[in-house]
Design a protein around this motif. Structure first.
Motif, short mmCIF file in Angstrom:
data_model
loop_
_atom_site.label_atom_id
_atom_site.label_comp_id
_atom_site.label_asym_id
_atom_site.label_seq_id
_atom_site.Cartn_x
_atom_site.Cartn_y
_atom_site.Cartn_z
N ALA A 5 52.11 43.98 37.20
CA ALA A 5 51.10 42.81 38.00
C ALA A 5 50.87 43.14 39.47
O ALA A 5 50.12 43.82 40.43
N MET A 6 52.21 42.20 40.03
CA MET A 6 51.91 41.90 41.26
C MET A 6 52.62 43.22 42.64
O MET A 6 52.00 43.56 43.10
N ASP A 7 53.60 44.48 41.51
CA ASP A 7 53.74 45.81 41.89
C ASP A 7 52.45 46.08 42.58
O ASP A 7 52.36 46.41 43.77
N GLN A 8 51.43 46.30 41.47
CA GLN A 8 50.81 47.53 41.89
C GLN A 8 49.61 46.65 42.77
O GLN A 8 48.63 47.24 43.00
N ALA A 9 49.44 44.77 42.90
CA ALA A 9 48.70 44.77 43.83
C ALA A 9 49.28 44.76 45.31
O ALA A 9 48.25 45.47 46.00
N LEU A 10 50.54 45.04 45.13
CA LEU A 10 50.97 44.71 46.43
C LEU A 10 50.85 46.20 47.28
O LEU A 10 50.73 47.22 48.32
N ASP A 11 50.94 47.04 45.78
CA ASP A 11 51.14 48.82 45.95
C ASP A 11 49.01 49.51 46.53
O ASP A 11 49.03 49.73 47.87
N TRP A 12 48.35 48.61 45.51
CA TRP A 12 47.07 48.32 46.52
C TRP A 12 46.89 47.99 47.68
O TRP A 12 45.74 48.88 48.59
N LEU A 13 47.59 46.76 48.30
CA LEU A 13 47.03 46.74 49.25
C LEU A 13 47.50 48.02 50.42
O LEU A 13 46.80 47.54 51.30
N ILE A 14 48.49 48.64 50.60
CA ILE A 14 49.34 49.52 51.05
C ILE A 14 48.08 50.01 51.07
O ILE A 14 47.27 51.11 52.06
N GLN A 15 47.48 50.61 49.80
CA GLN A 15 46.40 51.70 50.38
C GLN A 15 44.91 51.52 51.00
O GLN A 15 44.83 52.90 50.99
N LEU A 16 44.68 50.84 50.71
CA LEU A 16 43.06 50.14 51.16
C LEU A 16 43.39 50.03 52.71
O LEU A 16 42.18 49.83 52.99
N GLU A 17 44.35 49.98 53.06
CA GLU A 17 44.40 50.60 54.56
C GLU A 17 43.87 51.39 54.95
O GLU A 17 42.76 51.34 56.61
N HIS A 18 43.70 52.98 54.18
CA HIS A 18 43.19 53.96 54.67
C HIS A 18 42.73 54.87 52.94
O HIS A 18 44.22 55.80 52.05
N CYS A 19 41.50 54.06 52.53
CA CYS A 19 41.20 54.92 51.77
C CYS A 19 40.50 55.55 51.41
O CYS A 19 38.70 54.52 52.29
N ASP A 20 40.07 55.97 50.62
CA ASP A 20 38.28 56.90 50.29
C ASP A 20 37.90 55.88 49.59
O ASP A 20 38.09 55.89 48.72
N ALA A 21 36.05 56.15 48.89
CA ALA A 21 35.20 56.25 48.02
C ALA A 21 36.39 56.13 46.71
O ALA A 21 35.89 55.72 45.70
N GLN A 22 36.45 57.50 46.07
CA GLN A 22 37.42 57.46 45.14
C GLN A 22 38.39 56.57 44.78
O GLN A 22 38.60 56.09 44.10
N GLN A 23 39.22 56.40 45.42
CA GLN A 23 40.13 55.61 45.45
C GLN A 23 39.93 54.07 45.64
O GLN A 23 40.05 52.86 45.11
N ARG A 24 38.71 53.51 46.27
CA ARG A 24 38.01 52.49 46.20
C ARG A 24 37.74 52.41 45.00
O ARG A 24 37.85 51.12 44.36
N GLN A 25 37.64 53.11 44.44
CA GLN A 25 36.72 52.83 43.08
C GLN A 25 37.61 52.57 41.79
O GLN A 25 37.08 52.00 40.86
N ARG A 26 39.00 53.44 42.27
CA ARG A 26 40.17 53.62 41.14
C ARG A 26 40.64 52.23 41.37
O ARG A 26 40.74 51.39 39.90
N PHE A 27 41.04 51.30 42.73
CA PHE A 27 40.60 49.91 42.85
C PHE A 27 39.67 48.96 41.87
O PHE A 27 40.54 48.12 41.40
N GLU A 28 39.24 49.28 41.66
CA GLU A 28 38.01 48.29 41.24
C GLU A 28 38.03 48.50 39.92
O GLU A 28 37.89 47.35 39.82
N GLN A 29 38.31 50.10 38.97
CA GLN A 29 38.40 49.99 37.82
C GLN A 29 40.01 48.77 37.39
O GLN A 29 40.08 48.23 36.62
N TRP A 30 41.40 49.84 37.83
CA TRP A 30 42.16 48.52 38.08
C TRP A 30 41.76 47.10 38.06
O TRP A 30 42.23 46.48 37.45
N LEU A 31 41.01 46.67 39.01
CA LEU A 31 40.93 44.91 39.90
C LEU A 31 40.28 44.87 37.96
O LEU A 31 40.48 43.37 37.48
#
Length: 305
Positions: A5-31
């Motif tokens: 879970a921590m590995d995935q969280a850190l991965d999301w921190l990187i992706q959220l630096e430059h993400c589109d609406a679709q990636q943001r939605q996947r992040f919310e679903q993961w959360l």
């Protein structure tokens, strides 16, 4: 907290630096999928925004480009490197585990053990193991990770193996036990083992060529082993038409740093390959080539895009 879970969280921190609406939605679903994700992301954010991490990141950026300066929030690559350095400190200070285990392997390391009863054990990467062998006991415990056992014949005193929710008895058999994220998996190569769940009375005899999962909810159904399942015993990592996301999850267990997939579209790309485990960086280079992805190599950080 679950390391994955921590590995995935850190991965999301990187992706959220430059993400589109679709990636943001996947992040919310993961959360929303698990409270552990919420806790891991909060902890990752706290570490990401901490003064020590930003100081280390600024130092790394200055070493790489002494003539230029940038706002700290744009230093995501050195921030990732700094995060890995801090995580390494956290991951290797598990004092209770170190006090309990007789043998530990570092990430990427394998270790062969010869037990007093004649059994041999091969510990895989990032594993912790202990044994108690005397006139009254013939037992071993896998606290985390993965181990392959060769157990000689002694039916009067079988070897007792524990790993989380799993308890098993073995004699004259070769088998592997993997215990990660609260679930144990047994794979029998030769002979048979008796398996039970420590939380219940369910018992099963597992024969050669079969695997079985034991989790907090009980014992699963036996399944045929794949011929690739025990490739790690020979120092190989073999995948046959597997999604890249699954391949990277396994490869992270062997890389002493941080592997980041910054392009989630690559997760579903099927890959096939036979790789050596002693150089996961070469594996990443090969995966980047066959998926036509770019690879950025930083100190203890590899970014696929």
């Amino acid at each position: 907290m679950d390391n994955s879970a921590m590995d995935q969280a850190l991965d999301w921190l990187i992706q959220l630096e430059h993400c589109d609406a679709q990636q943001r939605q996947r992040f919310e679903q993961w959360l929303d999928a698990d409270q552990a994700h919420v806790e891991a992301f909060a902890q990752a954010q706290a570490m990401w925004n901490s003064v020590p991490l930003q100081q280390v990141a600024a130092g790394l950026e200055q070493q790489a480009r002494p003539a230029r300066s940038r706002p700290l929030r744009r230093l995501w690559k050195p921030m990732a490197s700094a995060a890995v350095l801090l995580l390494a400190v956290f991951n290797f200070t598990n004092l209770p585990l170190r006090l309990e285990a007789d043998h530990l392997t570092q990430v990427g390391e394998r270790q062969r053990l010869q037990l007093q009863d004649g059994s041999s054990v091969l510990l895989n990467t990032d594993s912790a193991f202990s044994s108690q062998l005397d006139e009254q006991h013939r037992s071993v415990r896998l606290y985390q990770g993965e181990a392959f056992f060769n157990v000689p014949d002694n039916r009067n005193r079988p070897l007792e193996v524990e790993a989380g929710p799993l308890h098993m008895s073995a004699s004259s058999t070769d088998f592997a036990v993997r215990y990660l994220d609260g679930e144990a998996r047994i794979q029998v190569q030769r002979g048979a083992v008796d398996v039970r769940n420590t939380q219940g009375n369910t018992r099963i005899s597992l024969s050669a060529g079969n695997s079985l999962r034991v989790g907090p909810s009980g014992i699963g159904q036996p399944e045929p082993m794949s011929h690739n399942d025990l490739a790690w015993v020979q120092g190989r990592l073999i995948f046959d038409n597997r999604p890249l996301g699954q391949v990277l999850t396994e490869l992270r267990r062997y890389y002493p740093g941080w592997i980041i997939n910054a392009n989630s579209a690559l997760d579903d790309v099927a890959v096939t390959g036979n790789y050596r485990l002693d150089n996961p960086l070469d594996v990443m280079r090969s995966l980047a080539q066959i998926t036509s992805a770019s690879l950025h190599e930083l100190p203890r950080v590899v970014i696929l895009n």
